[in-house]
Each structure stands twice: as structure tokens, then as C-alpha cells.
Design a protein around this motif. Structure first.
Motif, PDB file in Angstrom:
ATOM      1  N   CYS A  13      95.765  -3.343  76.553  1.00  0.00           N
ATOM      2  CA  CYS A  13      94.313  -3.453  76.751  1.00  0.00           C
ATOM      3  C   CYS A  13      93.883  -2.692  78.009  1.00  0.00           C
ATOM      4  O   CYS A  13      92.830  -2.046  78.033  1.00  0.00           O
ATOM      5  CB  CYS A  13      93.906  -4.919  76.879  1.00  0.00           C
ATOM      6  SG  CYS A  13      94.024  -5.872  75.358  1.00  0.00           S
ATOM      7  N   GLU A  14      94.685  -2.760  79.043  1.00  0.00           N
ATOM      8  CA  GLU A  14      94.333  -2.114  80.308  1.00  0.00           C
ATOM      9  C   GLU A  14      94.486  -0.599  80.236  1.00  0.00           C
ATOM     10  O   GLU A  14      93.602   0.145  80.689  1.00  0.00           O
ATOM     11  CB  GLU A  14      95.218  -2.666  81.432  1.00  0.00           C
ATOM     12  CG  GLU A  14      94.943  -2.035  82.791  1.00  0.00           C
ATOM     13  CD  GLU A  14      95.854  -2.580  83.878  1.00  0.00           C
ATOM     14  OE1 GLU A  14      96.668  -3.489  83.580  1.00  0.00           O
ATOM     15  OE2 GLU A  14      95.770  -2.088  85.018  1.00  0.00           O
ATOM     16  N   HIS A  15      95.596  -0.128  79.658  1.00  0.00           N
ATOM     17  CA  HIS A  15      95.907   1.314  79.678  1.00  0.00           C
ATOM     18  C   HIS A  15      95.411   2.046  78.429  1.00  0.00           C
ATOM     19  O   HIS A  15      95.320   3.290  78.444  1.00  0.00           O
ATOM     20  CB  HIS A  15      97.413   1.513  79.833  1.00  0.00           C
ATOM     21  CG  HIS A  15      97.949   1.027  81.150  1.00  0.00           C
ATOM     22  ND1 HIS A  15      97.866   1.773  82.294  1.00  0.00           N
ATOM     23  CD2 HIS A  15      98.558  -0.145  81.497  1.00  0.00           C
ATOM     24  CE1 HIS A  15      98.398   1.100  83.296  1.00  0.00           C
ATOM     25  NE2 HIS A  15      98.833  -0.074  82.824  1.00  0.00           N
ATOM     26  N   GLY A  45      96.513 -10.585  62.029  1.00  0.00           N
ATOM     27  CA  GLY A  45      95.668  -9.387  61.919  1.00  0.00           C
ATOM     28  C   GLY A  45      96.039  -8.338  62.948  1.00  0.00           C
ATOM     29  O   GLY A  45      96.775  -8.595  63.905  1.00  0.00           O
ATOM     30  N   THR A  46      95.510  -7.140  62.763  1.00  0.00           N
ATOM     31  CA  THR A  46      95.772  -6.025  63.679  1.00  0.00           C
ATOM     32  C   THR A  46      94.943  -6.176  64.946  1.00  0.00           C
ATOM     33  O   THR A  46      93.765  -6.536  64.908  1.00  0.00           O
ATOM     34  CB  THR A  46      95.417  -4.689  62.995  1.00  0.00           C
ATOM     35  OG1 THR A  46      96.173  -4.575  61.780  1.00  0.00           O
ATOM     36  CG2 THR A  46      95.718  -3.506  63.898  1.00  0.00           C
ATOM     37  N   LEU A  47      95.601  -5.885  66.085  1.00  0.00           N
ATOM     38  CA  LEU A  47      94.941  -6.018  67.378  1.00  0.00           C
ATOM     39  C   LEU A  47      94.431  -4.689  67.918  1.00  0.00           C
ATOM     40  O   LEU A  47      93.463  -4.654  68.683  1.00  0.00           O
ATOM     41  CB  LEU A  47      95.893  -6.645  68.402  1.00  0.00           C
ATOM     42  CG  LEU A  47      96.350  -8.084  68.086  1.00  0.00           C
ATOM     43  CD1 LEU A  47      97.462  -8.519  69.023  1.00  0.00           C
ATOM     44  CD2 LEU A  47      95.174  -9.049  68.172  1.00  0.00           C
ATOM     45  N   PHE A  48      95.100  -3.580  67.533  1.00  0.00           N
ATOM     46  CA  PHE A  48      94.733  -2.258  68.039  1.00  0.00           C
ATOM     47  C   PHE A  48      94.622  -1.251  66.899  1.00  0.00           C
ATOM     48  O   PHE A  48      95.340  -1.346  65.898  1.00  0.00           O
ATOM     49  CB  PHE A  48      95.773  -1.748  69.051  1.00  0.00           C
ATOM     50  CG  PHE A  48      95.922  -2.601  70.278  1.00  0.00           C
ATOM     51  CD1 PHE A  48      96.971  -3.502  70.393  1.00  0.00           C
ATOM     52  CD2 PHE A  48      95.016  -2.500  71.315  1.00  0.00           C
ATOM     53  CE1 PHE A  48      97.109  -4.285  71.518  1.00  0.00           C
ATOM     54  CE2 PHE A  48      95.146  -3.277  72.448  1.00  0.00           C
ATOM     55  CZ  PHE A  48      96.195  -4.181  72.546  1.00  0.00           C
ATOM     56  N   LEU A  60      89.457  -8.447  66.157  1.00  0.00           N
ATOM     57  CA  LEU A  60      90.379  -9.551  66.488  1.00  0.00           C
ATOM     58  C   LEU A  60      90.932  -9.361  67.901  1.00  0.00           C
ATOM     59  O   LEU A  60      91.047 -10.330  68.663  1.00  0.00           O
ATOM     60  CB  LEU A  60      91.524  -9.605  65.472  1.00  0.00           C
ATOM     61  CG  LEU A  60      92.601 -10.673  65.735  1.00  0.00           C
ATOM     62  CD1 LEU A  60      91.981 -12.072  65.709  1.00  0.00           C
ATOM     63  CD2 LEU A  60      93.742 -10.555  64.710  1.00  0.00           C
ATOM     64  N   GLY A  61      91.256  -8.128  68.237  1.00  0.00           N
ATOM     65  CA  GLY A  61      91.769  -7.850  69.571  1.00  0.00           C
ATOM     66  C   GLY A  61      90.751  -8.201  70.647  1.00  0.00           C
ATOM     67  O   GLY A  61      91.091  -8.773  71.700  1.00  0.00           O
ATOM     68  N   LYS A  62      89.472  -7.868  70.398  1.00  0.00           N
ATOM     69  CA  LYS A  62      88.415  -8.201  71.362  1.00  0.00           C
ATOM     70  C   LYS A  62      88.248  -9.705  71.510  1.00  0.00           C
ATOM     71  O   LYS A  62      87.959 -10.211  72.600  1.00  0.00           O
ATOM     72  CB  LYS A  62      87.095  -7.574  70.913  1.00  0.00           C
ATOM     73  CG  LYS A  62      87.083  -6.045  70.995  1.00  0.00           C
ATOM     74  CD  LYS A  62      85.756  -5.488  70.479  1.00  0.00           C
ATOM     75  CE  LYS A  62      85.741  -3.961  70.537  1.00  0.00           C
ATOM     76  NZ  LYS A  62      84.480  -3.404  69.992  1.00  0.00           N
ATOM     77  N   LEU A  63      88.440 -10.426  70.408  1.00  0.00           N
ATOM     78  CA  LEU A  63      88.325 -11.879  70.449  1.00  0.00           C
ATOM     79  C   LEU A  63      89.476 -12.503  71.238  1.00  0.00           C
ATOM     80  O   LEU A  63      89.280 -13.457  71.991  1.00  0.00           O
ATOM     81  CB  LEU A  63      88.315 -12.430  69.020  1.00  0.00           C
ATOM     82  CG  LEU A  63      88.231 -13.952  68.862  1.00  0.00           C
ATOM     83  CD1 LEU A  63      86.894 -14.459  69.384  1.00  0.00           C
ATOM     84  CD2 LEU A  63      88.434 -14.354  67.400  1.00  0.00           C
ATOM     85  N   MET A  64      90.665 -11.933  71.068  1.00  0.00           N
ATOM     86  CA  MET A  64      91.860 -12.495  71.690  1.00  0.00           C
ATOM     87  C   MET A  64      92.010 -12.116  73.158  1.00  0.00           C
ATOM     88  O   MET A  64      92.628 -12.852  73.933  1.00  0.00           O
ATOM     89  CB  MET A  64      93.111 -12.041  70.938  1.00  0.00           C
ATOM     90  CG  MET A  64      93.288 -12.651  69.552  1.00  0.00           C
ATOM     91  SD  MET A  64      93.527 -14.453  69.635  1.00  0.00           S
ATOM     92  CE  MET A  64      91.889 -15.036  69.150  1.00  0.00           C
ATOM     93  N   GLN A  65      91.464 -10.993  73.581  1.00  0.00           N
ATOM     94  CA  GLN A  65      91.722 -10.515  74.939  1.00  0.00           C
ATOM     95  C   GLN A  65      91.364 -11.534  76.025  1.00  0.00           C
ATOM     96  O   GLN A  65      92.209 -11.856  76.875  1.00  0.00           O
ATOM     97  CB  GLN A  65      90.998  -9.193  75.195  1.00  0.00           C
ATOM     98  CG  GLN A  65      91.292  -8.621  76.576  1.00  0.00           C
ATOM     99  CD  GLN A  65      90.532  -7.330  76.845  1.00  0.00           C
ATOM    100  OE1 GLN A  65      89.654  -6.932  76.082  1.00  0.00           O
ATOM    101  NE2 GLN A  65      90.889  -6.657  77.931  1.00  0.00           N
ATOM    102  N   PRO A  66      90.146 -12.092  76.063  1.00  0.00           N
ATOM    103  CA  PRO A  66      89.829 -13.045  77.146  1.00  0.00           C
ATOM    104  C   PRO A  66      90.655 -14.324  77.060  1.00  0.00           C
ATOM    105  O   PRO A  66      91.007 -14.912  78.087  1.00  0.00           O
ATOM    106  CB  PRO A  66      88.333 -13.319  76.956  1.00  0.00           C
ATOM    107  CG  PRO A  66      88.039 -12.959  75.546  1.00  0.00           C
ATOM    108  CD  PRO A  66      88.972 -11.840  75.204  1.00  0.00           C
TER     109      PRO A  66
END
Length: 288
Positions: A13-15, A45-48, A60-66
């Protein structure tokens, strides 16, 4: 879900690049990719989404990040607090003390603990027995110091010490010149009555058996107030030995022909994990 999967996810997520994230995490790219794939399988599900520029988060990735960032932050905080605890940056010891318990032995043991563990954070709370027992059950206290008897089924009980009761008067009081004090002496003296004393009924019963009646010129549930009155010469107060203050112009004298004593215990709730520093404190009080 494993912490390394969460850390690798947050690194990507950072890089926004698997290669750079693997390098920053000191892991090979295949290992990082495998961990991310296992996390995706677990989350369903796919995160990236990868592209030529690197990668970007899916919905899904945006939901999981925080959420995963919070898990990572709290895990790191827990580790830091554990390290501080082990290094004695903060070592809380909460001790509940019965209202009638003298301070001498406890103070000596606390000072010994503080000398050996300078960063120990020791809390001493004086309260009634019902309040202390409720607090011990709720985990507010590590140990209670009390003269009250308790059930061995609920509490681990350590005998700390036995102590006698003394008549305490000022140096200027007429009784201060006596080697021992009789019940008839007490019957002719203004008494300072401790309302919460465990031996109060026993003492008055013994006096009644010998045809003596004690006159309480002052009554209080606060021993410090009665000690101050005794220091000023207002009367005599009967105290357990460990409650007699030092260097306050007071004299402690035994009662002739009357054995008054009590046992003081350390109580720990059986369902609470034993702590080494609490064990040390208990042994210190018993030795003081």
C-alpha cells in the motif's frame, strides 16, 4: 491471517510496487507475493490490481487498508508496552489495604521493592473490606493486605505476621510512666475509640467480664485523627503494633493480663495470574 501478511500488504500500500515493497520489508518478492495471495484467499477477493506503473488498491483493498493498519499499530503498541514492562519503564503494583492495617511493615516492604526496582509504580488504596474484596475480584488489585479471614476456595492466602495491641498515649500522659496498663487504668482514662477496630468488641467484652467499663471521650473510624488526639494528650488509643507511629511523641504500652492480638494476611484472587513482583512484595512484608 498472519502478521507478516498484514505487514507485507501495508508495505505494498505504501510503495504501490511489489518489488519495492519486498525490498523495504527485507523479503524476497516471491515470498511477499505468496503472502499477499494467501491474505487475498482468506479475505475472499483481490486486494491489488497490477499495471505497468506498479499496482493500485481494489475496492476491497481500500476497505481493508485502515482496518489492517489499525491491527498492525495496536500489535506494535502491545509489543512496545511489553518491552517497557520487562525493562521496568512501568511496573504497576496495586495493593488494597484494610482500614485498620498499620503502615509500618507495608511501608518498609514498599521501600525495599522501590530500592530494587526503582521504576516500579506502586499504588496503595485503603478501603473497607467489602470494597477491597470486590476490587480484587474485578482485577483492580494485585493483592489485599487485611486482617479479615477469607475463603480458601476463592483466594490464595499468605500469612504475613501476627501482632499485639498496645495502649498508645503521649509522653506527657499520666499512663506513659507505667510498664504495663491494667483494665482498671483504662477504665479511669479518656479512651479514643476506633469504631472499625477488629478487637473492639473483644476488648469491651473482656472489660465487662472484669466489671470495668471504658469511657470513649472520642470516637472515629479514622485512626490518623485518633493518633493526633493521643499526641495532644486527649486520651489513650489502642492500636496494633504496626500502626503505632514513630517519632510523634507517643508511647506504646502493653495491657496487663489481657492478650489482644491478630493475624494479618495477604489475599490474592485464585483466578488471577500470579506476578513475581507481587510475590516479592508479600515476602517483603512478611520479613519486615
Amino acid at each position: 491471517m498472519e502478521m507478516n501478511q498484514i505487514r507485507y500488504f501495508l508495505a505494498v500500500c505504501e510503495h504501490r510496487n511489489f518489488t519495492h515493497a519486498a525490498s523495504a520489508s527485507n523479503v524476497s518478492q516471491p515470498s511477499l507475493t505468496t503472502a499477499i495471495k494467501k491474505l487475498e484467499d482468506e479475505l475472499g477477493g483481490t486486494l491489488f490490481i497490477r499495471d505497468r506503473a506498479g499496482c493500485r488498491l481494489t475496492s476491497l483493498g481500500k476497505l481493508m487498508q485502515p482496518r489492517l493498519q489499525k491491527v498492525c499499530d495496536e500489535t506494535q503498541q502491545a509489543k512496545e508496552e511489553a518491552v517497557r514492562h520487562m525493562r521496568l519503564d512501568r511496573l504497576p503494583i496495586s495493593v488494597g489495604v484494610g482500614e485498620t492495617i498499620g503502615h509500618n511493615k507495608i511501608s518498609a516492604a514498599v521501600e525495599h521493592i522501590r530500592a530494587r526496582l526503582p521504576q516500579a509504580d506502586i499504588e496503595l488504596i485503603v478501603a473497607s473490606s467489602p470494597e477491597l474484596l470486590a476490587g480484587l475480584t474485578d482485577g483492580e488489585f494485585d493483592v489485599l493486605i487485611t486482617a479479615e479471614k477469607a475463603s480458601k476456595d476463592l483466594y490464595r492466602i499468605d500469612l504475613l505476621y501476627d501482632e499485639d495491641y498496645k495502649v498508645v498515649v503521649s509522653h506527657a500522659h499520666p499512663l506513659s510512666k507505667l510498664a504495663t496498663i491494667s483494665l482498671s487504668d483504662l477504665a479511669n482514662t479518656n479512651m479514643l475509640d476506633r469504631l472499625n477496630c477488629e478487637m473492639r468488641d473483644t476488648l469491651h467484652g473482656k472489660c465487662a467480664d472484669q466489671g470495668q467499663d471504658l469511657y470513649a471521650a472520642y470516637r472515629s473510624n479514622r485512626v490518623d485523627w485518633l493518633i493526633e488526639l493521643a499526641r495532644r494528650g486527649s486520651g489513650a488509643v489502642i492500636l496494633p503494633a504496626t500502626a503505632v507511629p514513630e517519632d510523634m511523641g507517643l508511647v506504646a504500652i502493653p495491657i496487663d493480663g489481657l492478650e489482644l492480638s491478630r493475624t494479618v494476611y495477604a489475599l490474592r484472587y485464585r483466578h488471577q495470574t500470579a506476578r513475581q513482583e507481587t510475590n516479592d512484595l508479600i515476602r517483603g512484608i512478611a520479613r519486615a
